[in-house]
Motif scaffolding. Structure first.
Motif, PDB file in Angstrom:
ATOM      1  N   PRO A 125      10.566  -3.701  -3.144  1.00 59.12           N
ATOM      2  CA  PRO A 125      11.150  -3.746  -4.483  1.00 59.12           C
ATOM      3  C   PRO A 125      12.383  -2.860  -4.645  1.00 59.12           C
ATOM      4  N   VAL A 126      13.004  -2.478  -3.530  1.00 66.05           N
ATOM      5  CA  VAL A 126      14.136  -1.554  -3.549  1.00 66.05           C
ATOM      6  C   VAL A 126      15.244  -2.092  -2.650  1.00 66.05           C
ATOM      7  N   PRO A 127      16.468  -1.561  -2.759  1.00 61.27           N
ATOM      8  CA  PRO A 127      17.547  -1.988  -1.863  1.00 61.27           C
ATOM      9  C   PRO A 127      17.177  -1.767  -0.399  1.00 61.27           C
ATOM     10  N   VAL A 128      17.616  -2.683   0.446  1.00 60.77           N
ATOM     11  CA  VAL A 128      17.268  -2.651   1.874  1.00 60.77           C
ATOM     12  C   VAL A 128      18.541  -2.705   2.712  1.00 60.77           C
ATOM     13  N   VAL A 129      18.573  -1.895   3.761  1.00 58.59           N
ATOM     14  CA  VAL A 129      19.656  -1.910   4.733  1.00 58.59           C
ATOM     15  C   VAL A 129      19.078  -2.418   6.059  1.00 58.59           C
ATOM     16  N   VAL A 130      19.626  -3.518   6.565  1.00 53.75           N
ATOM     17  CA  VAL A 130      19.167  -4.058   7.852  1.00 53.75           C
ATOM     18  C   VAL A 130      20.219  -3.684   8.899  1.00 53.75           C
ATOM     19  N   VAL A 131      19.761  -2.997   9.949  1.00 49.78           N
ATOM     20  CA  VAL A 131      20.657  -2.372  10.923  1.00 49.78           C
ATOM     21  C   VAL A 131      20.752  -3.219  12.192  1.00 49.78           C
ATOM     22  N   PRO A 132      21.954  -3.460  12.720  1.00 48.50           N
ATOM     23  CA  PRO A 132      22.091  -4.205  13.974  1.00 48.50           C
ATOM     24  C   PRO A 132      21.464  -3.463  15.142  1.00 48.50           C
ATOM     25  N   SER A 133      21.262  -4.186  16.233  1.00 45.64           N
ATOM     26  CA  SER A 133      20.691  -3.585  17.434  1.00 45.64           C
ATOM     27  C   SER A 133      21.710  -2.638  18.081  1.00 45.64           C
ATOM     28  N   ALA A 134      21.229  -1.808  18.981  1.00 41.75           N
ATOM     29  CA  ALA A 134      22.101  -0.862  19.671  1.00 41.75           C
ATOM     30  C   ALA A 134      22.847  -1.559  20.808  1.00 41.75           C
ATOM     31  N   ALA A 135      23.917  -0.915  21.262  1.00 41.82           N
ATOM     32  CA  ALA A 135      24.592  -1.391  22.468  1.00 41.82           C
ATOM     33  C   ALA A 135      23.672  -1.147  23.653  1.00 41.82           C
ATOM     34  N   ARG A 136      23.730  -2.028  24.638  1.00 37.06           N
ATOM     35  CA  ARG A 136      22.866  -1.838  25.795  1.00 37.06           C
ATOM     36  C   ARG A 136      23.705  -1.391  26.971  1.00 37.06           C
ATOM     37  N   ALA A 182       0.809  -1.221   0.000  1.00 36.19           N
ATOM     38  CA  ALA A 182       0.000   0.000   0.000  1.00 36.19           C
ATOM     39  C   ALA A 182       0.840   1.268   0.000  1.00 36.19           C
ATOM     40  N   ILE A 183       2.133   1.136   0.269  1.00 34.60           N
ATOM     41  CA  ILE A 183       3.027   2.298   0.326  1.00 34.60           C
ATOM     42  C   ILE A 183       3.723   2.479  -1.014  1.00 34.60           C
ATOM     43  N   ASP A 184       3.915   3.723  -1.410  1.00 37.10           N
ATOM     44  CA  ASP A 184       4.607   4.028  -2.657  1.00 37.10           C
ATOM     45  C   ASP A 184       6.117   3.920  -2.450  1.00 37.10           C
ATOM     46  N   TRP A 185       6.775   3.133  -3.307  1.00 33.54           N
ATOM     47  CA  TRP A 185       8.229   2.964  -3.216  1.00 33.54           C
ATOM     48  C   TRP A 185       8.876   3.494  -4.490  1.00 33.54           C
ATOM     49  N   ASP A 186       9.810   4.397  -4.325  1.00 34.79           N
ATOM     50  CA  ASP A 186      10.542   4.951  -5.454  1.00 34.79           C
ATOM     51  C   ASP A 186      11.686   3.986  -5.803  1.00 34.79           C
ATOM     52  N   PRO A 187      11.832   3.586  -7.070  1.00 33.10           N
ATOM     53  CA  PRO A 187      12.894   2.641  -7.440  1.00 33.10           C
ATOM     54  C   PRO A 187      14.296   3.111  -7.059  1.00 33.10           C
ATOM     55  N   ALA A 188      14.488   4.423  -6.904  1.00 36.07           N
ATOM     56  CA  ALA A 188      15.819   4.949  -6.605  1.00 36.07           C
ATOM     57  C   ALA A 188      16.050   5.187  -5.114  1.00 36.07           C
ATOM     58  N   GLU A 189      15.145   4.743  -4.261  1.00 39.13           N
ATOM     59  CA  GLU A 189      15.322   4.955  -2.823  1.00 39.13           C
ATOM     60  C   GLU A 189      15.956   3.739  -2.156  1.00 39.13           C
ATOM     61  N   VAL A 190      16.334   3.921  -0.909  1.00 42.14           N
ATOM     62  CA  VAL A 190      16.894   2.855  -0.077  1.00 42.14           C
ATOM     63  C   VAL A 190      16.096   2.817   1.214  1.00 42.14           C
ATOM     64  N   VAL A 191      15.799   1.603   1.697  1.00 45.63           N
ATOM     65  CA  VAL A 191      14.969   1.430   2.894  1.00 45.63           C
ATOM     66  C   VAL A 191      15.795   0.846   4.033  1.00 45.63           C
ATOM     67  N   LEU A 192      15.638   1.412   5.234  1.00 49.39           N
ATOM     68  CA  LEU A 192      16.292   0.894   6.424  1.00 49.39           C
ATOM     69  C   LEU A 192      15.298   0.129   7.279  1.00 49.39           C
ATOM     70  N   LEU A 193      15.696  -1.072   7.703  1.00 48.62           N
ATOM     71  CA  LEU A 193      14.921  -1.884   8.625  1.00 48.62           C
ATOM     72  C   LEU A 193      15.769  -2.168   9.860  1.00 48.62           C
ATOM     73  N   GLY A 194      15.119  -2.363  11.000  1.00 50.34           N
ATOM     74  CA  GLY A 194      15.838  -2.640  12.233  1.00 50.34           C
ATOM     75  C   GLY A 194      15.867  -4.117  12.579  1.00 50.34           C
ATOM     76  N   SER A 195      16.714  -4.472  13.537  1.00 50.68           N
ATOM     77  CA  SER A 195      16.801  -5.844  14.020  1.00 50.68           C
ATOM     78  C   SER A 195      15.694  -6.132  15.023  1.00 50.68           C
ATOM     79  N   SER A 196      15.463  -7.408  15.251  1.00 54.50           N
ATOM     80  CA  SER A 196      14.496  -7.829  16.245  1.00 54.50           C
ATOM     81  C   SER A 196      14.935  -7.385  17.638  1.00 54.50           C
ATOM     82  N   ARG A 197      13.968  -7.198  18.526  1.00 53.56           N
ATOM     83  CA  ARG A 197      14.301  -6.859  19.917  1.00 53.56           C
ATOM     84  C   ARG A 197      15.021  -8.014  20.604  1.00 53.56           C
TER      85      ARG A 197
END
Length: 290
Positions: A279-290, A243-258
């Motif tokens: 449908p675009v490049p994705v960056v998956v980010v590690p969790s933060a230091a606790r 349902a969200i519009d994705w631009d082919p030239a964008e990059v998406v960031l996702l986070g790690s599980s809790r």
């Protein structure tokens, strides 16, 4: 800043290289092409023929790296590396630590849908153990027009309200500053349920969350970087992504599980479902230091 590209002389490797070049250009970073060689273990009785095989294997791998290096445009600083390891994922993780890499770029698994990201065994291992963000190129990325030199049109950050959201937002702010691209904050509050569905009041909750994120980001970014928001609310993760519009030239960031260990990646169920649909490049980010 250094970007590692996990390279192989395959369409998957070429997708990773094309995306790595584009990101390195945008971030003014060095590109490190890493090709992992799995040499057979020597045993008692191994003779000259075994040594000759290892030499030929390394020579072939070096030729692949040299060929890839010739495709890197002028102005992009780069280096090539042959790494010995028992597995491709292990070699990339070792290289990331040894080189002090900031991001690790790989391609989608062979055989996946064109324009989508299929996480094979290598991606699966990295997405559950890497200590740096892992960038995944959709299948067929290298065949897109302007795959290498197209500017990044937008950084989108898919963010909920669970533990780790603030760290992901900080990462998105840093990337947007570095590449000078607009930032879009996609509120996932409505999908923060255990079954991935949205409650009847999820839309309003998502809007409030988006406004909070917008204010925080606007205060921290330069005035010339545009910040916008979108709210993901639908009857499931796949429907919300569609349902969200994705631009082919964008990059998406996702986070790690809790559930991720500090400073490590662990792909959660919601992120995994989004990964398959984006449908675009994705960056998956590690969790933060606790």
């Amino acid at each position: 800043m250094r970007f590692i590209v996990g390279y192989t002389s395959t369409p998957t490797g070429r997708d990773a290289l094309a995306l790595g070049i584009r990101l390195a250009r945008a971030a003014r970073a060095q590109l490190d092409l890493v090709l992992v060689v799995n040499l057979p273990e020597r045993e008692a009785g191994d003779g000259p023929a075994d040594d000759e095989y290892s030499r030929k294997l390394r020579a072939t791998a070096q030729q692949w790296l040299d060929d890839a290096a010739r495709s890197i445009p002028a102005g992009v600083e780069f280096a090539t590396h042959l790494v010995d390891a028992e597995s491709f994922a292990e070699g990339l993780l070792d290289a990331a630590r040894d080189l002090g890499a900031r991001f690790l770029v790989i391609g989608a698994a062979h055989g996946g849908l064109l324009g989508r990201i299929a996480a094979g065994s290598v991606a699966g291992a990295l997405l559950h153990s890497a200590e740096v963000p892992v960038v995944l190129a959709p299948a067929g990325w290298a065949t897109r027009p302007s795959a290498v030199d197209e500017p990044i049109s937008r950084i989108s950050c898919a963010i909920g309200a669970r533990v780790g959201a603030a760290h992901l937002l900080d990462e998105a702010l840093g990337v947007a500053r570095r590449v000078g691209a607009p930032l879009r904050l996609v509120s996932l509050v409505g999908l923060d349920q255990e079954d991935g569905t949205a409650r009847p009041d999820a839309l309003e909750a998502g809007r409030r969350h988006a406004e909070t994120l917008l204010q925080a980001a606007t205060e921290q970014l330069p005035s010339d970087i545009e910040v916008s928001t979108d709210v993901a609310v639908a009857g499931g993760v796949e429907a919300a992504v569609a349902a969200i519009d994705w631009d082919p030239a964008e990059v998406v960031l996702l986070g790690s599980s809790r559930l991720a260990s500090p400073r490590r990646l662990f792909l959660g169920s919601t992120a995994a479902q989004m990964l398959r649909e984006l449908p675009v490049p994705v960056v998956v980010v590690p969790s933060a230091a606790r």
